[in-house]
Design a protein around this motif. Structure first.
Motif, PDB file in Angstrom:
ATOM      1  N   LEU A 156       0.845  -1.188   0.000  1.00 24.39           N
ATOM      2  CA  LEU A 156       0.000   0.000   0.000  1.00 24.39           C
ATOM      3  C   LEU A 156       0.882   1.241   0.000  1.00 24.39           C
ATOM      4  O   LEU A 156       1.751   1.386   0.852  1.00 24.39           O
ATOM      5  CB  LEU A 156      -0.917   0.000   1.224  1.00 24.39           C
ATOM      6  N   GLY A 202      -6.825   6.034   2.022  1.00 26.92           N
ATOM      7  CA  GLY A 202      -5.703   5.915   1.118  1.00 26.92           C
ATOM      8  C   GLY A 202      -5.447   7.225   0.427  1.00 26.92           C
ATOM      9  O   GLY A 202      -6.063   8.251   0.732  1.00 26.92           O
ATOM     10  N   VAL A 232      -7.274   1.091   0.861  1.00 27.78           N
ATOM     11  CA  VAL A 232      -7.486  -0.126   1.640  1.00 27.78           C
ATOM     12  C   VAL A 232      -8.893  -0.083   2.207  1.00 27.78           C
ATOM     13  O   VAL A 232      -9.422   0.981   2.530  1.00 27.78           O
ATOM     14  CB  VAL A 232      -6.441  -0.262   2.778  1.00 27.78           C
ATOM     15  N   LYS A 238      -6.786  -4.247  -1.021  1.00 25.86           N
ATOM     16  CA  LYS A 238      -5.916  -3.100  -1.230  1.00 25.86           C
ATOM     17  C   LYS A 238      -5.727  -2.902  -2.731  1.00 25.86           C
ATOM     18  O   LYS A 238      -5.625  -3.875  -3.484  1.00 25.86           O
ATOM     19  CB  LYS A 238      -4.549  -3.271  -0.568  1.00 25.86           C
TER      20      LYS A 238
END
Length: 278
Positions: free
Chosen positions: A113, A237, A243, A276
């Motif tokens: 991420l 995010g 996410v 994700k």
């Protein structure tokens, strides 16, 4: 004469043995181990081969970190392995994407991420506010209070295990939120509202909004994973690297993981998944 020929064959050097076939999980465990891996290049392809020219991922990260690999998905041609790195203070997650080349598994790409480093400084600022500053913050941000923003930022930058624990401990509220969204039919295909209008209506529903805030969720949508039959409860995010929690009870309708879009989809049970994107 036959016997002489057989003796000569026994003395001649044999060709090098073929590359040992390894499964994605085995490759991942070798690739993240602290020591080197002489055969590494034989199991890498494409982007991953360019990133790990001399050292494995395991050699590039601090030796003190514990490493745990989990096979998330494996089909006939693709696979995804989640890697957790942890010590006594922190946890981080990476995702290794595999494909087959000439019948052998190869590591294609490494993902995680993006931009989560922006979270901790913001958490520190918010956590350090005095009561008067918190009250002033709440007045200026009526739709996203200090408590919600702080909890949301912490959850956004949390490890997968912590997000899964948050889901498990709040499962009744997640199920209640799901039922409210489904009962409202905001995302029903036959609905006259446009998809964006349906999404806005769902997030504006007072009962839905209250539960989203209680669970530190930013919104409910269907746009993050490009799955038109899924419900996505976004944590947060930056840009397109997000996410959240996804709900889709039918496995056949789940979106496919891909290093350029949906980098992981971890099952949490009963049709719920941690997802994700990148």
């Amino acid at each position: 004469m036959k016997h002489v020929f057989l003796v000569l064959l026994l003395w001649l050097p044999w060709p090098a043995s073929a590359l040992e076939p390894l499964e994605p999980l085995q490759i991942a465990e070798q690739f993240v181990a602290p020591g080197g891996w002489p055969a590494m290049k034989e199991y890498l392809c494409c982007e991953a081969a360019g990133q790990a020219k001399r050292e494995t991922l395991g050699q590039q990260i601090p030796a003190r970190l514990q490493r745990a690999c989990q096979l998330v998905q494996q089909s006939l041609s693709t696979a995804v392995v989640a890697v957790e790195l942890r010590d006594s203070i922190d946890r981080k997650d990476f995702y290794l994407h595999f494909g087959k080349e000439a019948g052998s598994w190869k590591l294609l790409a490494i993902r995680n991420l993006a931009m989560t480093h922006l979270g901790p400084p913001m958490v520190e600022i918010l956590a350090g506010m005095k009561p008067a500053e918190v009250a002033d913050y709440d007045l200026k941000h009526p739709d996203a209070s200090h408590a919600f923003t702080l909890g949301n930022l912490k959850l956004w930058t949390s490890a997968d295990a912590d997000i899964a624990a948050h889901f498990t401990s709040n499962r009744p509220d997640f199920q209640k939120l799901l039922r409210l969204v489904q009962a409202g039919k905001y995302f029903a295909s036959a609905q006259s509202l446009s998809p964006s209008a349906g999404e806005q209506a769902a997030n504006a529903d007072p009962a839905v909004h209250d539960l989203l805030r209680k669970l530190f969720l930013a919104q409910v949508t269907r746009r993050e994973t490009e799955c038109t039959s899924c419900l996505e409860f976004v944590i947060g995010g930056k840009v397109s690297s997000t996410v959240g929690l996804l709900y889709q009870p039918t496995k056949a309708l789940l979106p496919a993981m891909h290093p350029d879009r949906l980098i992981v989809l971890k099952p949490l049970g009963d049709g719920w998944y941690l997802y994700k994107t990148v």
